[in-house]
Design an enzyme around this catalytic site. Structure first.
Site, PDB file in Angstrom:
ATOM      1  N   GLN A 199       0.740  -1.332  -0.195  1.00  0.00           N
ATOM      2  CA  GLN A 199      -0.130   0.017   0.243  1.00  0.00           C
ATOM      3  C   GLN A 199       0.802   1.257  -0.044  1.00  0.00           C
ATOM      4  O   GLN A 199       0.627   2.111  -0.674  1.00  0.00           O
ATOM      5  CB  GLN A 199      -0.891  -0.117   1.318  1.00  0.00           C
ATOM      6  CG  GLN A 199      -1.676   1.355   1.420  1.00  0.00           C
ATOM      7  CD  GLN A 199      -2.781   1.596   0.407  1.00  0.00           C
ATOM      8  OE1 GLN A 199      -3.204   0.633  -0.372  1.00  0.00           O
ATOM      9  NE2 GLN A 199      -2.968   2.808   0.062  1.00  0.00           N
ATOM     10  N   GLU A 200       2.188   1.332   0.640  1.00  0.00           N
ATOM     11  CA  GLU A 200       2.772   2.140   0.650  1.00  0.00           C
ATOM     12  C   GLU A 200       3.678   2.712  -0.556  1.00  0.00           C
ATOM     13  O   GLU A 200       3.823   3.827  -0.883  1.00  0.00           O
ATOM     14  CB  GLU A 200       3.816   2.339   2.114  1.00  0.00           C
ATOM     15  CG  GLU A 200       3.171   2.242   3.588  1.00  0.00           C
ATOM     16  CD  GLU A 200       3.010   3.878   3.763  1.00  0.00           C
ATOM     17  OE1 GLU A 200       3.162   4.780   3.122  1.00  0.00           O
ATOM     18  OE2 GLU A 200       2.357   3.954   4.621  1.00  0.00           O
ATOM     19  N   SER A 201       4.172   1.514  -1.158  1.00  0.00           N
ATOM     20  CA  SER A 201       5.183   1.859  -2.092  1.00  0.00           C
ATOM     21  C   SER A 201       5.132   0.761  -3.372  1.00  0.00           C
ATOM     22  O   SER A 201       6.040   0.964  -4.283  1.00  0.00           O
ATOM     23  CB  SER A 201       6.684   1.476  -1.487  1.00  0.00           C
ATOM     24  OG  SER A 201       6.758   0.238  -1.231  1.00  0.00           O
TER      25      SER A 201
END
Length: 465
Positions: free
Chosen positions: A311-313
């Protein structure tokens, strides 16, 4: 004489009362509910599926499993689960008294009323035609004639097709006793069959795993799902089931359980799923061991850490956002400094740093908040900041909702971007909708990773798709 007669009548009355008490006691002592409590065991039969029962990161889980576990706790007995891989065996097992309850996503139909009893409905589903994207969308029964259709043997879908065949004689289908609804949906995406039929809740869950799966049309009205019980003059277990559902409806437990298993399902698109599965194949292997090492060190589930990182990267260790957060876990400069991390794009340091930061947020959440709500709130704090999460919880409480439940707090987080509301808070403006999307996406990615790892031989088929 009168005294003797009076004494005799009293004696007869006393004997009658004792006899009645004996009969009542014998009836209670032999009741099914009494036997279950005496044996300290409630036997429930179910099936493996994403909507019923499966082995999760911490053992058995699933909507039906957790519902059955709550009922066993309600009775004060142990839960004994029997898993049948063939759906058509479940109701006969109830009829044959092999289990007390069938909890397997069973639709309550008139045909089934003839040989089993049902508990209260706990949700409604509709039967839907599933097809593969790129194919012509079926819009009515006429479009099914002459096509390769497959359904699970013993399912209500088979009965529906039988009912329609009277008016559509060219309608043909096969019933498979040894394939699950999920497996038939896979055959659909592989073009080995044209259509299958699935309950709407199961189709919604499975579409995340098979992004090419599409919904054609509804094959009839909504139908209730309910537990199946053996027909008997002894209604003691039936009454206990009814009382249990009254309790969990009134105290909100049933609503909370629905949210836990299905509240995030529709928040991911087929395109998102397709991209995710592609990256599982192409990017995850490079970092999988890092997630597993961090999971061991910090007592976490590696798939959860991987879901957060995705989800972050998108599992890109060189990712940089417009606000200069960097790396697999997209750490801010301040967070990295607090964690004494010099190189934010170093994959090992990023994963460990992100895990530590998440755990620090988790620690700040009040201990009275149970799981999984505590984890979802910690994730929201990871994304938007703990102060903004607390602002949203205060708004939730002021509105009369429960600030300790994620399903309530997530309704109020988006208000933090509205001046009317954020002016009333301590920490002011925030993009409050983002943490809601953030948490829901991670829940979906985690589910996908658990499913992929559990399915074994299906993994390669999904990857090839």
């Amino acid at each position: 004489m009168n005294s003797t007669l009076r004494t005799f009548k009293i004696l007869i009355l006393a004997v009658a009362v004792v006899a009645i008490l004996i009969v009542v006691n014998q009836k209670y002592s032999s009741s099914l509910l009494h036997e279950i409590k005496r044996d300290n065991k409630l036997t429930v039969i179910t099936r493996n599926s994403p909507t019923t029962y499966y082995i999760g990161p911490n053992g058995p889980t699933g909507f039906e499993y957790e519902l059955a576990k709550q009922f066993a706790d309600f009775l004060g007995v142990e839960l004994n689960i029997i898993v049948k891989n063939e759906f058509h065996q479940i109701l006969p097992s109830i009829v044959n008294n092999d289990a007390h309850i069938g909890a397997a996503g069973i639709t309550h139909t008139k045909q089934r009323d003839a040989y089993v009893n049902f508990g209260p409905e706990y949700t409604k589903v509709v039967s839907q035609i599933a097809y593969k994207s790129g194919q012509k969308k079926p819009k009515s029964i006429v479009d099914l004639e002459g096509k390769r259709i497959a359904v699970v043997k013993g399912s209500s879908h088979a009965q529906m097709l039988l009912d329609h065949k009277e008016f559509f004689p060219n309608l043909e289908w096969k019933e498979y006793p040894d394939l699950t609804s999920e497996e038939l949906m896979l055959l659909t995406t592989d073009s080995l069959i044209d259509y299958t039929i699935a309950d709407s809740n199961e189709l919604a869950v499975t579409r995340r795993y098979f992004p090419k799966l599409r919904v054609g049309f509804n094959l009839g009205p909504e139908q209730p799902l309910a537990w199946a019980l053996r027909k008997s003059e002894d209604d003691s277990l039936q009454k206990a089931v009814n009382n249990f559902f009254v309790k969990i409806e009134s105290d909100g437990s049933l609503t909370h359980l629905r949210e836990k298993y299905f509240g995030h399902i529709n928040d991911i698109t087929p395109v998102d799923s397709h991209t995710f599965l592609k990256h599982v194949r192409e990017r995850l292997p490079k970092y999988e061991n890092l997630f597993k090492e961090a999971a061991i060190e910090y007592d976490q589930d590696w798939r959860f850490l991987a879901a957060v990182s995705y989800q972050e990267s998108l599992w890109n260790s060189n990712a940089v956002s417009p606000t200069s957060v960097k790396g697999l876990m997209m750490l801010t400069r301040d967070t990295a400094n607090d964690l004494n991390i010099k190189d934010r794009v170093d994959p090992h340091k990023s994963v460990n740093g992100g895990t530590k930061y998440f755990l620090s947020m988790h620690e700040k959440i009040p201990a009275r908040i149970g799981e999984p709500d505590r984890t979802w709130m910690a994730l929201a704090a990871y994304n938007v900041g703990f102060g903004h999460l607390e602002d949203a919880r205060i708004l939730t409480q002021n509105a009369g909702d429960d600030p300790d439940q994620w399903m309530a707090v997530r309704k109020y987080l988006p208000l933090l971007s509205n001046k009317k509301w954020y002016e009333k808070t301590r920490h002011g403006y925030a993009r409050g909708k983002e943490p809601v999307i953030y948490v829901q996406n991670i829940r979906n990615y985690f589910d996908l990773l658990v499913w992929l790892e559990n399915k074994g031989e299906l993994y390669d088929m999904v990857a090839q798709n």
